[in-house]
Design a protein around this motif. Sequence first.
Motif, PDB file in Angstrom:
ATOM      1  N   THR A  80       6.480 -12.358  -0.590  1.00 41.82           N
ATOM      2  CA  THR A  80       6.209 -13.134  -1.790  1.00 41.82           C
ATOM      3  C   THR A  80       6.093 -12.193  -2.964  1.00 41.82           C
ATOM      4  O   THR A  80       5.413 -11.165  -2.892  1.00 41.82           O
ATOM      5  CB  THR A  80       4.907 -13.945  -1.655  1.00 41.82           C
ATOM      6  OG1 THR A  80       3.825 -13.053  -1.365  1.00 41.82           O
ATOM      7  CG2 THR A  80       5.026 -14.974  -0.555  1.00 41.82           C
ATOM      8  N   ARG A  81       6.754 -12.543  -4.054  1.00 40.08           N
ATOM      9  CA  ARG A  81       6.707 -11.735  -5.264  1.00 40.08           C
ATOM     10  C   ARG A  81       5.503 -12.160  -6.091  1.00 40.08           C
ATOM     11  O   ARG A  81       5.191 -13.333  -6.190  1.00 40.08           O
ATOM     12  CB  ARG A  81       8.005 -11.936  -6.068  1.00 40.08           C
ATOM     13  CG  ARG A  81       8.118 -11.090  -7.312  1.00 40.08           C
ATOM     14  CD  ARG A  81       8.272  -9.618  -6.958  1.00 40.08           C
ATOM     15  NE  ARG A  81       8.514  -8.833  -8.155  1.00 40.08           N
ATOM     16  CZ  ARG A  81       9.713  -8.635  -8.675  1.00 40.08           C
ATOM     17  NH1 ARG A  81      10.767  -9.173  -8.111  1.00 40.08           N
ATOM     18  NH2 ARG A  81       9.861  -7.891  -9.749  1.00 40.08           N
ATOM     19  N   SER A  82       4.841 -11.190  -6.690  1.00 40.11           N
ATOM     20  CA  SER A  82       3.701 -11.518  -7.538  1.00 40.11           C
ATOM     21  C   SER A  82       3.785 -10.728  -8.826  1.00 40.11           C
ATOM     22  O   SER A  82       4.501  -9.733  -8.924  1.00 40.11           O
ATOM     23  CB  SER A  82       2.385 -11.195  -6.820  1.00 40.11           C
ATOM     24  OG  SER A  82       2.255  -9.808  -6.624  1.00 40.11           O
ATOM     25  N   GLU A  83       3.083 -11.170  -9.830  1.00 42.67           N
ATOM     26  CA  GLU A  83       2.971 -10.392 -11.048  1.00 42.67           C
ATOM     27  C   GLU A  83       2.155  -9.134 -10.727  1.00 42.67           C
ATOM     28  O   GLU A  83       1.464  -9.054  -9.728  1.00 42.67           O
ATOM     29  CB  GLU A  83       2.276 -11.208 -12.145  1.00 42.67           C
ATOM     30  CG  GLU A  83       3.059 -12.439 -12.581  1.00 42.67           C
ATOM     31  CD  GLU A  83       4.426 -12.086 -13.137  1.00 42.67           C
ATOM     32  OE1 GLU A  83       4.539 -11.046 -13.828  1.00 42.67           O
ATOM     33  OE2 GLU A  83       5.378 -12.831 -12.880  1.00 42.67           O
ATOM     34  N   LEU A 130       4.917  -6.784  -4.401  1.00 42.13           N
ATOM     35  CA  LEU A 130       5.542  -7.606  -3.380  1.00 42.13           C
ATOM     36  C   LEU A 130       4.661  -7.576  -2.142  1.00 42.13           C
ATOM     37  O   LEU A 130       4.323  -6.504  -1.646  1.00 42.13           O
ATOM     38  CB  LEU A 130       6.935  -7.068  -3.054  1.00 42.13           C
ATOM     39  CG  LEU A 130       7.807  -7.895  -2.110  1.00 42.13           C
ATOM     40  CD1 LEU A 130       8.229  -9.194  -2.789  1.00 42.13           C
ATOM     41  CD2 LEU A 130       9.041  -7.094  -1.695  1.00 42.13           C
ATOM     42  N   ALA A 131       4.269  -8.737  -1.657  1.00 43.47           N
ATOM     43  CA  ALA A 131       3.474  -8.850  -0.434  1.00 43.47           C
ATOM     44  C   ALA A 131       4.401  -9.223   0.714  1.00 43.47           C
ATOM     45  O   ALA A 131       5.171 -10.182   0.609  1.00 43.47           O
ATOM     46  CB  ALA A 131       2.384  -9.899  -0.605  1.00 43.47           C
ATOM     47  N   VAL A 132       4.329  -8.481   1.807  1.00 41.10           N
ATOM     48  CA  VAL A 132       5.227  -8.663   2.943  1.00 41.10           C
ATOM     49  C   VAL A 132       4.396  -8.872   4.204  1.00 41.10           C
ATOM     50  O   VAL A 132       3.460  -8.110   4.474  1.00 41.10           O
ATOM     51  CB  VAL A 132       6.151  -7.437   3.123  1.00 41.10           C
ATOM     52  CG1 VAL A 132       7.113  -7.662   4.274  1.00 41.10           C
ATOM     53  CG2 VAL A 132       6.917  -7.155   1.841  1.00 41.10           C
ATOM     54  N   LEU A 173       1.813   0.406  -1.336  1.00 41.35           N
ATOM     55  CA  LEU A 173       0.443   0.426  -1.848  1.00 41.35           C
ATOM     56  C   LEU A 173      -0.558   0.304  -0.705  1.00 41.35           C
ATOM     57  O   LEU A 173      -1.610   0.946  -0.702  1.00 41.35           O
ATOM     58  CB  LEU A 173       0.243  -0.703  -2.858  1.00 41.35           C
ATOM     59  CG  LEU A 173      -1.119  -0.793  -3.540  1.00 41.35           C
ATOM     60  CD1 LEU A 173      -1.407   0.480  -4.338  1.00 41.35           C
ATOM     61  CD2 LEU A 173      -1.178  -2.015  -4.458  1.00 41.35           C
ATOM     62  N   SER A 174      -0.226  -0.528   0.285  1.00 41.30           N
ATOM     63  CA  SER A 174      -1.085  -0.675   1.456  1.00 41.30           C
ATOM     64  C   SER A 174      -0.240  -1.128   2.638  1.00 41.30           C
ATOM     65  O   SER A 174       0.807  -1.751   2.472  1.00 41.30           O
ATOM     66  CB  SER A 174      -2.208  -1.689   1.194  1.00 41.30           C
ATOM     67  OG  SER A 174      -1.676  -2.987   0.979  1.00 41.30           O
ATOM     68  N   GLY A 175      -0.704  -0.805   3.844  1.00 48.58           N
ATOM     69  CA  GLY A 175      -0.023  -1.257   5.048  1.00 48.58           C
ATOM     70  C   GLY A 175       0.858  -0.193   5.692  1.00 48.58           C
ATOM     71  O   GLY A 175       0.999   0.921   5.195  1.00 48.58           O
ATOM     72  N   TRP A 176       1.442  -0.578   6.827  1.00 46.30           N
ATOM     73  CA  TRP A 176       2.302   0.292   7.638  1.00 46.30           C
ATOM     74  C   TRP A 176       3.687  -0.349   7.787  1.00 46.30           C
ATOM     75  O   TRP A 176       3.807  -1.564   7.890  1.00 46.30           O
ATOM     76  CB  TRP A 176       1.745   0.447   9.047  1.00 46.30           C
ATOM     77  CG  TRP A 176       0.387   1.034   9.216  1.00 46.30           C
ATOM     78  CD1 TRP A 176      -0.798   0.531   8.765  1.00 46.30           C
ATOM     79  CD2 TRP A 176       0.052   2.216   9.938  1.00 46.30           C
ATOM     80  NE1 TRP A 176      -1.838   1.324   9.164  1.00 46.30           N
ATOM     81  CE2 TRP A 176      -1.352   2.367   9.895  1.00 46.30           C
ATOM     82  CE3 TRP A 176       0.813   3.151  10.648  1.00 46.30           C
ATOM     83  CZ2 TRP A 176      -2.018   3.426  10.513  1.00 46.30           C
ATOM     84  CZ3 TRP A 176       0.148   4.199  11.269  1.00 46.30           C
ATOM     85  CH2 TRP A 176      -1.247   4.338  11.188  1.00 46.30           C
ATOM     86  N   GLY A 177       4.711   0.503   7.859  1.00 45.82           N
ATOM     87  CA  GLY A 177       6.063   0.018   8.135  1.00 45.82           C
ATOM     88  C   GLY A 177       6.863   1.099   8.838  1.00 45.82           C
ATOM     89  O   GLY A 177       6.350   2.175   9.144  1.00 45.82           O
ATOM     90  N   PHE A 178       8.133   0.824   9.118  1.00 47.11           N
ATOM     91  CA  PHE A 178       8.979   1.843   9.747  1.00 47.11           C
ATOM     92  C   PHE A 178      10.423   1.692   9.295  1.00 47.11           C
ATOM     93  O   PHE A 178      10.894   0.600   8.972  1.00 47.11           O
ATOM     94  CB  PHE A 178       8.885   1.800  11.275  1.00 47.11           C
ATOM     95  CG  PHE A 178       9.333   0.507  11.920  1.00 47.11           C
ATOM     96  CD1 PHE A 178      10.641   0.334  12.333  1.00 47.11           C
ATOM     97  CD2 PHE A 178       8.431  -0.534  12.114  1.00 47.11           C
ATOM     98  CE1 PHE A 178      11.056  -0.849  12.933  1.00 47.11           C
ATOM     99  CE2 PHE A 178       8.833  -1.719  12.710  1.00 47.11           C
ATOM    100  CZ  PHE A 178      10.150  -1.884  13.123  1.00 47.11           C
ATOM    101  N   ARG A 179      11.121   2.829   9.276  1.00 46.47           N
ATOM    102  CA  ARG A 179      12.547   2.881   8.959  1.00 46.47           C
ATOM    103  C   ARG A 179      13.319   2.909  10.276  1.00 46.47           C
ATOM    104  O   ARG A 179      12.915   3.600  11.218  1.00 46.47           O
ATOM    105  CB  ARG A 179      12.881   4.152   8.166  1.00 46.47           C
ATOM    106  CG  ARG A 179      12.018   4.410   6.946  1.00 46.47           C
ATOM    107  CD  ARG A 179      12.358   5.772   6.348  1.00 46.47           C
ATOM    108  NE  ARG A 179      11.370   6.233   5.402  1.00 46.47           N
ATOM    109  CZ  ARG A 179      11.467   6.090   4.082  1.00 46.47           C
ATOM    110  NH1 ARG A 179      12.522   5.498   3.567  1.00 46.47           N
ATOM    111  NH2 ARG A 179      10.517   6.543   3.287  1.00 46.47           N
ATOM    112  N   LEU A 209       3.657  -3.781  -1.751  1.00 46.61           N
ATOM    113  CA  LEU A 209       4.547  -2.806  -2.365  1.00 46.61           C
ATOM    114  C   LEU A 209       4.474  -2.894  -3.878  1.00 46.61           C
ATOM    115  O   LEU A 209       4.467  -3.992  -4.443  1.00 46.61           O
ATOM    116  CB  LEU A 209       5.987  -3.055  -1.932  1.00 46.61           C
ATOM    117  CG  LEU A 209       6.286  -3.006  -0.435  1.00 46.61           C
ATOM    118  CD1 LEU A 209       7.533  -3.822  -0.121  1.00 46.61           C
ATOM    119  CD2 LEU A 209       6.467  -1.575   0.027  1.00 46.61           C
ATOM    120  N   CYS A 210       4.417  -1.757  -4.544  1.00 43.62           N
ATOM    121  CA  CYS A 210       4.612  -1.707  -5.988  1.00 43.62           C
ATOM    122  C   CYS A 210       6.115  -1.721  -6.247  1.00 43.62           C
ATOM    123  O   CYS A 210       6.864  -0.994  -5.592  1.00 43.62           O
ATOM    124  CB  CYS A 210       3.989  -0.447  -6.579  1.00 43.62           C
ATOM    125  SG  CYS A 210       2.205  -0.335  -6.365  1.00 43.62           S
TER     126      CYS A 210
END
Length: 248
Positions: free
Chosen positions: A3-6, A41-43, A63-69, A112-113
């Motif tokens: 979701t996109r946010s301001e 952006l909230a994922v 900005l926060s959280g974990w992910g992977f490529r 995400l910023c």
Amino acid sequence: MSTRSEKRTACENCPLHKLDHFRAFTSEELTYVSRFKIGELAVDAGATILVEGAQSAHLFTVLSGWGFRYKTLDDGRRQILNYVMPGDLVGLQGTLMGEMQHSIEALSPVTLCVFERGKLNQLYKNYPDLAYDLTWIAAREERILDENLLSIGRRSALERAAYLLAFLYQRAKALNLFNSGRVAIPISQQHVADTLGLSIVHTNKTLKKLAARGLIRWADKGCDIGDVDGLLAIAGWDGYRETKRPFI
């Protein structure tokens, strides 16, 4: 789902600035980055952030959280290349190469910023220190991939697993991701298998050996680290060393 946010987190109040792990911006750099950022952006966990082959008009900083490529073969087999955590920049490859050469998925809920890719030239032209930071970030990613390739190519299965878990633990600890008291890495055994290039059966047997030594404990929502020094010893690795690092 995303979701996109301001823009919600003002750059001057960014929680990453409070960490000793990151270098401080000058006031001029902070003003520029505040203008460069266009939103957040909230994922959700499990959602795809960027897709291999896609073109994106944006860059992102975690900005926060974990992910992977990761990359996948035509038959669906997946190789996880690296993990992303707060402060990491994603999407730069797509900016320079025209399209993404790998995909990125969220391991946990991620914020995400969002930055407009078209304004990147202004950074290189007017803010040489920030431009150097981008070069540093790219070089750091290459260094991490070098170590991962060495691990897959030359370490035994037990050494690979110990290295991976020690690396993720030390990175997360530097970012205060364990401040809730639980020292858990939010990955599944399938993630470990896809990172190490092993079958899920071999991975399970390998992780059981580490657990039997009291080094880790596998839980429903990830892997608890009990003895990082023991993992480092098995991996034959000196550990994660990094001076103050930049971020955008």
